[in-house]
Design an enzyme around this catalytic site. Structure first.
Site, short mmCIF file in Angstrom:
data_model
loop_
_atom_site.label_atom_id
_atom_site.label_comp_id
_atom_site.label_asym_id
_atom_site.label_seq_id
_atom_site.Cartn_x
_atom_site.Cartn_y
_atom_site.Cartn_z
CB SER A 7 1.62 2.72 -1.13
OG SER A 7 0.93 2.29 0.02
CG HIS A 32 2.69 -1.25 -2.75
ND1 HIS A 32 3.60 -2.24 -3.01
CD2 HIS A 32 2.72 -1.06 -1.40
CE1 HIS A 32 4.18 -2.63 -1.88
NE2 HIS A 32 3.65 -1.93 -0.88
CG ASP A 34 1.37 -1.16 1.93
OD1 ASP A 34 2.34 -1.91 1.74
OD2 ASP A 34 1.33 0.03 1.56
CG MET A 36 0.04 -3.43 7.20
SD MET A 36 0.56 -1.88 7.94
CE MET A 36 1.21 -1.03 6.50
CG HIS A 65 4.28 -5.08 1.13
ND1 HIS A 65 4.79 -3.86 1.56
CD2 HIS A 65 5.02 -6.02 1.77
CE1 HIS A 65 5.78 -4.08 2.41
NE2 HIS A 65 5.94 -5.38 2.56
CG MET A 67 4.16 -5.56 5.61
SD MET A 67 3.93 -3.78 5.53
CE MET A 67 2.70 -3.72 4.24
N GLY A 141 4.85 -0.86 8.48
CA GLY A 141 3.75 -0.61 9.42
C GLY A 141 2.96 0.65 9.11
C1 DX5 Z 1 4.90 0.69 4.91
C2 DX5 Z 1 4.24 0.25 3.62
C3 DX5 Z 1 4.43 1.19 2.50
C4 DX5 Z 1 3.87 2.56 2.71
C5 DX5 Z 1 4.82 3.51 2.07
O1 DX5 Z 1 4.83 -0.35 5.81
O2 DX5 Z 1 4.75 -1.00 3.20
O3 DX5 Z 1 3.99 0.66 1.26
O4 DX5 Z 1 2.59 2.77 2.18
O5 DX5 Z 1 4.42 4.79 2.37
P1 DX5 Z 1 5.32 6.08 2.08
O6 DX5 Z 1 5.63 6.11 0.63
O7 DX5 Z 1 4.43 7.16 2.53
O8 DX5 Z 1 6.55 5.94 2.93
ZN ZN Z 2 4.28 -1.68 1.12
#
Ligand code: DX5
Ligand code: ZN
Length: 210
Positions: A7, A32, A34, A36, A65, A67, A141
């Site tokens: 990520s 990955h 993210d 948001m 991903h 969110m 988040g």
């Molecule tokens: C959280 C994200 C994750 C995040 C994971 O909302 O969806 O993808 O980056 O981070 P780690 O691996 O640090 O928990």
């Molecule tokens: Zn994620």
């Protein structure tokens, strides 16, 4: 095979190309991303223009991903920006079958995710249509949160109902120990941000997950 998807939320955004190359050279399978919106989750991160720029600097499949609320409004833009997998949240969707069809209409793999408090059985009706099911192991988040084992315990029930080629992904608090717990439950894709980017040997960190 276990698909490792680092990520970039834990990358240095001022040096994103360098940090993407680091995980690519270290053997990552996917990247990955993210997304948001500050509504579905309290944080705001990456949008379409950044995905478009990332596409130009990596060969890794982009695992996006979402969110965000109203994911159906943004599928086309993320697909055209170069997403290879688009994962939306069950909790943010009104017409799930329509959304899966929309994602696939762009030749993109369709994923759906559930938050920690969402039970496993709500996903059963959609497993045949999905390419990927993401079980969140933290509240979405933020990166760097603590893994919630009871979330991973949803995996066997999902795996039992799923077709053989469904990718079961986990995301949140994944490290060498928690990855093992998840793969034993049946996960075959691991997202990790803090563990990979926080390590001083990224290759070793990625290898330790699989
Ligand atoms: C959280 C994200 C994750 C995040 C994971 O909302 O969806 O993808 O980056 O981070 P780690 O691996 O640090 O928990
Ligand atoms: Zn994620």
């Amino acid at each position: 095979m276990i698909i490792v998807s680092p990520s970039i939320l834990s990358a240095d955004f001022a040096n994103l190309e360098r940090d993407i190359k680091r995980v690519e050279d270290a053997g990552a399978n996917w990247l990955h991303i993210d997304v948001m919106d500050g509504h579905f989750v309290p944080n705001i991160t990456i949008g379409v223009p950044v995905v478009k720029s990332i596409k130009k600097v990596t060969k890794l499949p982009l695992d996006v991903h979402l969110m965000i609320e109203n994911p159906e409004k943004y599928v086309e833009s993320f697909a055209k920006a170069g997403a290879d997998i688009i994962t939306f949240h069950f909790e943010a969707s009104k017409d799930i079958n329509g959304l899966i069809r929309l994602i696939k209409s762009f030749g993109v793999k369709a994923g759906m995710s559930i938050k920690p408090k969402t039970p496993a059985d709500v996903v059963f009706p959609y497993l045949n249509a999905l390419d990927l099911l993401l079980v969140m192991t933290v509240e979405p988040g933020f990166g760097g949160q603590k893994f919630m084992q009871d979330c991973a315990e949803k995996i066997p029930a999902i795996k039992e109902k799923a077709k053989d080629n469904l990718i079961i992904q986990v995301d949140g608090g994944i490290n060498a120990q928690t990855a093992r717990i998840c793969t034993q439950y049946g996960a075959n894709s691991l997202v990790a941000g803090n563990y990979i980017y926080g390590s001083n040997d990224i290759q070793k960190a990625i290898k330790s997950l699989v």
